[in-house]
Design a protein around this motif. Structure first.
Motif, mmCIF file in Angstrom:
data_model
loop_
_atom_site.group_PDB
_atom_site.id
_atom_site.type_symbol
_atom_site.label_atom_id
_atom_site.label_comp_id
_atom_site.label_asym_id
_atom_site.label_seq_id
_atom_site.Cartn_x
_atom_site.Cartn_y
_atom_site.Cartn_z
ATOM 1 N N LEU A 133 28.259 -21.644 30.254
ATOM 2 C CA LEU A 133 28.239 -20.205 30.498
ATOM 3 C C LEU A 133 28.679 -19.446 29.254
ATOM 4 C CD1 LEU A 133 29.945 -20.082 34.014
ATOM 5 C CD2 LEU A 133 27.504 -20.199 33.510
ATOM 6 N N LYS A 134 29.546 -20.063 28.470
ATOM 7 C CA LYS A 134 30.053 -19.441 27.245
ATOM 8 C C LYS A 134 29.144 -19.718 26.045
ATOM 9 C CE LYS A 134 34.704 -20.311 28.891
ATOM 10 N NZ LYS A 134 35.872 -21.153 28.721
ATOM 11 N N LYS A 135 28.431 -20.823 26.107
ATOM 12 C CA LYS A 135 27.668 -21.288 24.946
ATOM 13 C C LYS A 135 26.237 -20.752 24.886
ATOM 14 C CE LYS A 135 26.625 -25.542 22.486
ATOM 15 N NZ LYS A 135 26.771 -26.985 22.443
ATOM 16 N N TRP A 136 25.562 -20.663 26.015
ATOM 17 C CA TRP A 136 24.137 -20.309 26.039
ATOM 18 C C TRP A 136 23.905 -19.048 26.861
ATOM 19 C CZ3 TRP A 136 21.844 -23.003 22.486
ATOM 20 C CH2 TRP A 136 22.278 -24.298 22.208
ATOM 21 N N GLU A 137 23.186 -18.117 26.297
ATOM 22 C CA GLU A 137 22.914 -16.836 26.943
ATOM 23 C C GLU A 137 22.263 -17.006 28.319
ATOM 24 O OE1 GLU A 137 23.456 -12.904 27.235
ATOM 25 O OE2 GLU A 137 24.039 -14.045 25.466
ATOM 26 N N TRP A 187 17.606 -23.995 38.026
ATOM 27 C CA TRP A 187 17.894 -22.833 38.855
ATOM 28 C C TRP A 187 16.690 -21.905 38.875
ATOM 29 C CZ3 TRP A 187 21.492 -25.332 35.944
ATOM 30 C CH2 TRP A 187 22.669 -25.719 36.590
ATOM 31 N N ASN A 188 16.019 -21.805 37.742
ATOM 32 C CA ASN A 188 14.809 -20.990 37.615
ATOM 33 C C ASN A 188 14.042 -21.486 36.382
ATOM 34 O OD1 ASN A 188 16.035 -19.781 35.320
ATOM 35 N ND2 ASN A 188 16.866 -18.106 36.555
ATOM 36 N N ASP A 189 13.053 -20.745 35.949
ATOM 37 C CA ASP A 189 12.240 -21.189 34.800
ATOM 38 C C ASP A 189 13.003 -21.178 33.479
ATOM 39 O OD1 ASP A 189 10.048 -21.605 36.413
ATOM 40 O OD2 ASP A 189 9.136 -19.655 35.986
ATOM 41 N N ASP A 190 14.123 -20.463 33.426
ATOM 42 C CA ASP A 190 14.870 -20.337 32.177
ATOM 43 C C ASP A 190 16.117 -21.218 32.098
ATOM 44 O OD1 ASP A 190 13.113 -18.338 31.199
ATOM 45 O OD2 ASP A 190 14.167 -16.838 32.411
ATOM 46 N N ILE A 191 16.596 -21.696 33.227
ATOM 47 C CA ILE A 191 17.865 -22.423 33.245
ATOM 48 C C ILE A 191 17.657 -23.800 33.865
ATOM 49 C CG2 ILE A 191 20.286 -22.350 33.907
ATOM 50 C CD1 ILE A 191 19.852 -19.349 34.528
ATOM 51 N N ASP A 192 17.850 -24.833 33.040
ATOM 52 C CA ASP A 192 17.698 -26.198 33.539
ATOM 53 C C ASP A 192 18.538 -27.164 32.708
ATOM 54 O OD1 ASP A 192 16.292 -26.596 31.154
ATOM 55 O OD2 ASP A 192 14.352 -26.471 32.117
ATOM 56 N N LEU A 193 18.722 -28.354 33.249
ATOM 57 C CA LEU A 193 19.440 -29.428 32.558
ATOM 58 C C LEU A 193 18.697 -30.728 32.794
ATOM 59 C CD1 LEU A 193 23.082 -28.503 33.638
ATOM 60 C CD2 LEU A 193 22.160 -28.379 31.317
ATOM 61 N N SER A 194 18.639 -31.561 31.776
ATOM 62 C CA SER A 194 17.939 -32.845 31.902
ATOM 63 C C SER A 194 18.808 -33.861 32.637
ATOM 64 C CB SER A 194 17.573 -33.395 30.525
ATOM 65 O OG SER A 194 18.738 -33.873 29.868
ATOM 66 N N CYS A 195 18.163 -34.849 33.218
ATOM 67 C CA CYS A 195 18.889 -35.902 33.922
ATOM 68 C C CYS A 195 19.807 -36.665 32.969
ATOM 69 C CB CYS A 195 17.929 -36.844 34.639
ATOM 70 S SG CYS A 195 16.707 -37.660 33.584
ATOM 71 N N ASN A 196 19.384 -36.857 31.738
ATOM 72 C CA ASN A 196 20.219 -37.587 30.787
ATOM 73 C C ASN A 196 21.449 -36.778 30.366
ATOM 74 O OD1 ASN A 196 18.516 -39.705 31.008
ATOM 75 N ND2 ASN A 196 17.743 -39.627 28.925
ATOM 76 N N GLU A 197 21.324 -35.466 30.250
ATOM 77 C CA GLU A 197 22.485 -34.610 29.974
ATOM 78 C C GLU A 197 23.510 -34.751 31.096
ATOM 79 O OE1 GLU A 197 25.280 -31.660 28.902
ATOM 80 O OE2 GLU A 197 23.856 -32.797 27.700
#
Length: 105
Positions: free
Chosen positions: A34-38, A64-74
């Motif tokens: 939340l602090k690192k990425w807009e 969460w939407n088209d702009d916010i995601d995380l990979s399974c490996n992360e």
């Protein structure tokens, strides 16, 4: 190797409970992002958005939407392993586990 996600559940304090297809579970703290990425800042500014997290097709990540995601490996590499006995405490926000989560930035 991909550590595919089977299920994701939002937890208090911007944490996620991640169930992998291997049967293992991890807690992932989104708060530092939340602090690192807009793009991730909207998870705290739009009420209810964080709770809308879902597993992507095939389990190769979450979004969460088209702009916010995380990979399974992360999620696998940076999530903290948890045992089955801790899951109830994580979901209710009680116990030492979430106190530690606030420190994990």
């Amino acid at each position: 190797m991909f550590y595919r996600v089977k299920e994701v559940q939002p937890l208090p304090a911007f944490n996620l409970l991640i169930h992998f297809v291997t049967g293992e579970c991890k807690r992932y703290n989104v708060a530092p992002l939340l602090k690192k990425w807009e793009a991730f800042k909207t998870l705290s500014s739009i009420k209810g958005l964080f709770e809308q997290v879902k597993v992507d097709a095939g389990g190769y990540g979450i979004s969460w939407n088209d702009d916010i995601d995380l990979s399974c490996n992360e999620l696998w590499e940076n999530g903290l392993p948890i045992d089955a006995s801790s899951i109830g405490e994580l979901k209710t926000g009680s116990g030492f586990a979430l106190e530690q989560a606030a420190e994990y930035d």
